[in-house]
Design an enzyme around this catalytic site. Structure first.
Site, PDB file in Angstrom:
ATOM      1  N   ASP A 255      -2.756  -2.214  10.217  1.00  0.00           N
ATOM      2  CA  ASP A 255      -3.212  -1.909   8.563  1.00  0.00           C
ATOM      3  C   ASP A 255      -3.334  -2.923   7.986  1.00  0.00           C
ATOM      4  O   ASP A 255      -3.706  -3.197   6.691  1.00  0.00           O
ATOM      5  CB  ASP A 255      -1.650  -1.669   7.944  1.00  0.00           C
ATOM      6  CG  ASP A 255      -1.011  -0.188   8.116  1.00  0.00           C
ATOM      7  OD1 ASP A 255      -1.978   0.633   8.538  1.00  0.00           O
ATOM      8  OD2 ASP A 255       0.014  -0.037   8.015  1.00  0.00           O
TER       9      ASP A 255
ATOM     10  N   LYS B  60       0.715  -1.373  -0.043  1.00  0.00           N
ATOM     11  CA  LYS B  60      -0.042  -0.007   0.057  1.00  0.00           C
ATOM     12  C   LYS B  60       0.676   1.315  -0.095  1.00  0.00           C
ATOM     13  O   LYS B  60       1.986   1.216   0.566  1.00  0.00           O
ATOM     14  CB  LYS B  60      -0.910  -0.149   1.198  1.00  0.00           C
ATOM     15  CG  LYS B  60      -0.451   0.253   2.696  1.00  0.00           C
ATOM     16  CD  LYS B  60      -0.236   1.476   2.991  1.00  0.00           C
ATOM     17  CE  LYS B  60       0.521   1.366   4.480  1.00  0.00           C
ATOM     18  NZ  LYS B  60       1.272   2.784   4.752  1.00  0.00           N
TER      19      LYS B  60
HETATM   20  P1  ATP Z   1       4.112  -0.095   7.817  1.00  0.00           P
HETATM   21  O1  ATP Z   1       3.700   0.569   6.388  1.00  0.00           O
HETATM   22  O2  ATP Z   1       2.774  -0.878   8.166  1.00  0.00           O
HETATM   23  O3  ATP Z   1       4.415   0.728   8.827  1.00  0.00           O
HETATM   24  P2  ATP Z   1       6.629  -1.247   7.019  1.00  0.00           P
HETATM   25  O4  ATP Z   1       6.398  -1.469   5.527  1.00  0.00           O
HETATM   26  O5  ATP Z   1       7.286   0.303   7.250  1.00  0.00           O
HETATM   27  O6  ATP Z   1       5.015  -1.386   7.606  1.00  0.00           O
HETATM   28  P3  ATP Z   1       7.301  -3.913   7.113  1.00  0.00           P
HETATM   29  O7  ATP Z   1       8.059  -3.900   5.985  1.00  0.00           O
HETATM   30  O8  ATP Z   1       5.772  -4.366   7.181  1.00  0.00           O
HETATM   31  O9  ATP Z   1       7.232  -2.270   7.709  1.00  0.00           O
HETATM   32  O10 ATP Z   1       8.221  -4.611   8.383  1.00  0.00           O
HETATM   33  C1  ATP Z   1       8.487  -4.079   9.394  1.00  0.00           C
HETATM   34  C2  ATP Z   1       9.128  -4.978  10.617  1.00  0.00           C
HETATM   35  O11 ATP Z   1       8.123  -6.122  10.606  1.00  0.00           O
HETATM   36  C3  ATP Z   1      10.389  -5.668  10.136  1.00  0.00           C
HETATM   37  O12 ATP Z   1      11.357  -5.272  11.105  1.00  0.00           O
HETATM   38  C4  ATP Z   1      10.095  -7.257  10.102  1.00  0.00           C
HETATM   39  O13 ATP Z   1      10.866  -7.830  11.101  1.00  0.00           O
HETATM   40  C5  ATP Z   1       8.734  -7.296  10.653  1.00  0.00           C
HETATM   41  N1  ATP Z   1       7.754  -8.344  10.113  1.00  0.00           N
HETATM   42  C6  ATP Z   1       6.987  -9.410  10.744  1.00  0.00           C
HETATM   43  N2  ATP Z   1       6.363  -9.887   9.570  1.00  0.00           N
HETATM   44  C7  ATP Z   1       6.711  -9.586   8.602  1.00  0.00           C
HETATM   45  C8  ATP Z   1       6.558  -9.814   6.927  1.00  0.00           C
HETATM   46  N3  ATP Z   1       5.755 -10.745   6.927  1.00  0.00           N
HETATM   47  N4  ATP Z   1       7.239  -9.058   6.295  1.00  0.00           N
HETATM   48  C9  ATP Z   1       8.177  -8.209   6.385  1.00  0.00           C
HETATM   49  N5  ATP Z   1       8.428  -7.661   7.718  1.00  0.00           N
HETATM   50  C10 ATP Z   1       7.631  -8.393   8.643  1.00  0.00           C
END
Ligand code: ATP
Length: 291
Positions: free
Chosen positions: A139, A12
């Site tokens: 989310d 997203k």
């Molecule tokens: P958001 O946009 O919801 O704030 P993000 O894109 O910044 O999320 P993610 O890439 O979802 O962040 O991951 C952040 C943390 O979540 C990582 O440190 C990771 O270790 C943990 N995590 C748990 N499950 C997953 C997964 N399936 N894929 C990626 N990261 C994951």
């Protein structure tokens, strides 16, 4: 009964991100226009002989135990549906950059819920899946059906919007990630000078007015005093120089995206930015999935 199912876990972007207050439970009150895009992880769910949920992931540093949102979603599904004895392996092929503000983990968890629903022929509808998703993370509910939506509260209260006008979007993530709790803490220490025109964004989407949408893209986290925002600003200004109609950071970063009317200009911008930045990709908006 199926032995294996596959789901695309779409990323997203935030077309707007506003923080409108802090609640007594410590969570921030959010107001965001969210958009699903074509960049996706692939989730394969395989029935196994053994019991319980296991996971494998092509990114070595992603935990495959309960810290992984996909594993938590599968366990929650099994306990809610009363199928605790089931053995399922989750194969996660990540393409969405981690810690980018693109809800990669949440998208994986939502794809697991959709996939488990099909694997076990549970017949849960969208609302039921979103209610489960809300228990996994803020989310995750949006990622169940995706598309274009207004998210409120912690992000779990959703209102469907018309699809965003078609366009090309360049997404670029610098080499660093930004911790979400750290950015919220910094946000608490400042007075926000500006808020996005969320109602105007909704109206522009309804009218199919791409320029109107891009004019109103705004993320309050870009106001947070943090030296990494300098890199964010550099990427944004490069995107605008390459002809983007608008460019902002998504979520709590560190990915930045620019919206383009035509594919050629977007491809040129992505090619230039990929010389300097680790991740660069051209994506398109994706419409809501029917469940
Ligand atoms: P958001 O946009 O919801 O704030 P993000 O894109 O910044 O999320 P993610 O890439 O979802 O962040 O991951 C952040 C943390 O979540 C990582 O440190 C990771 O270790 C943990 N995590 C748990 N499950 C997953 C997964 N399936 N894929 C990626 N990261 C994951």
């Amino acid at each position: 009964m199926k032995d294996e199912v596959r789901e695309e876990a779409y990323a997203k972007l935030n077309l707007t991100l506003d923080v409108t207050g802090k609640r007594s439970d410590g969570y921030h009150e959010m107001l965001m226009v969210m958009q699903t895009v074509s960049l996706a992880d692939t989730i394969t769910l395989k029935r196994t002989e053994g019991r319980g949920i296991s996971a494998v992931c092509n990114f070595r540093y992603i935990p495959t135990d309960r810290r992984n949102l996909a594993v938590r979603a599968a366990e929650l599904f099994c306990s809610e549906r009363g199928i605790p004895e089931s053995g399922v392996q989750i194969v996660i092929k990540k393409n969405i950059p981690v810690g980018a503000g693109m809800a990669g983990g949440s998208a994986d968890a939502a794809a697991v819920l959709r996939g488990m629903n099909r694997l076990f022929e549970a017949g849960m509808n969208r609302k039921e899946l979103e209610a489960l998703a809300g228990q996994v993370g803020s989310d995750v509910a949006f990622c169940v059906a995706g598309g274009t939506a207004l998210a409120r509260g912690r992000g779990e209260a959703l209102l469907d919007l018309d699809p965003m006008p078609d366009c090309c979007i360049v997404v670029c993530k610098p080499g660093f990630s930004i911790s979400t709790p750290e950015l919220f803490q910094k946000l608490d220490q400042i007075h926000l000078r500006r808020h996005p025109d969320t109602a105007g964004m909704q109206a522009a989407i309804t009218e199919g007015d791409l320029r109107g949408c891009t004019m109103r893209m705004y993320n309050v986290f870009e106001e947070v005093p943090d030296r990494r925002m300098r890199t964010v600003a550099e990427i944004k200004s490069a995107m605008l120089d390459f002809g983007a109609l608008g460019a902002i950071m998504t979520g709590t970063g560190s990915a930045v995206f620019g919206v383009y009317q035509d594919a050629g200009t977007a491809e040129k911008c992505a090619a230039e930015l990929s010389r300097e930045y680790k991740f660069c990709s051209v994506v398109r908006p994706i419409k809501r999935l029917s469940i």
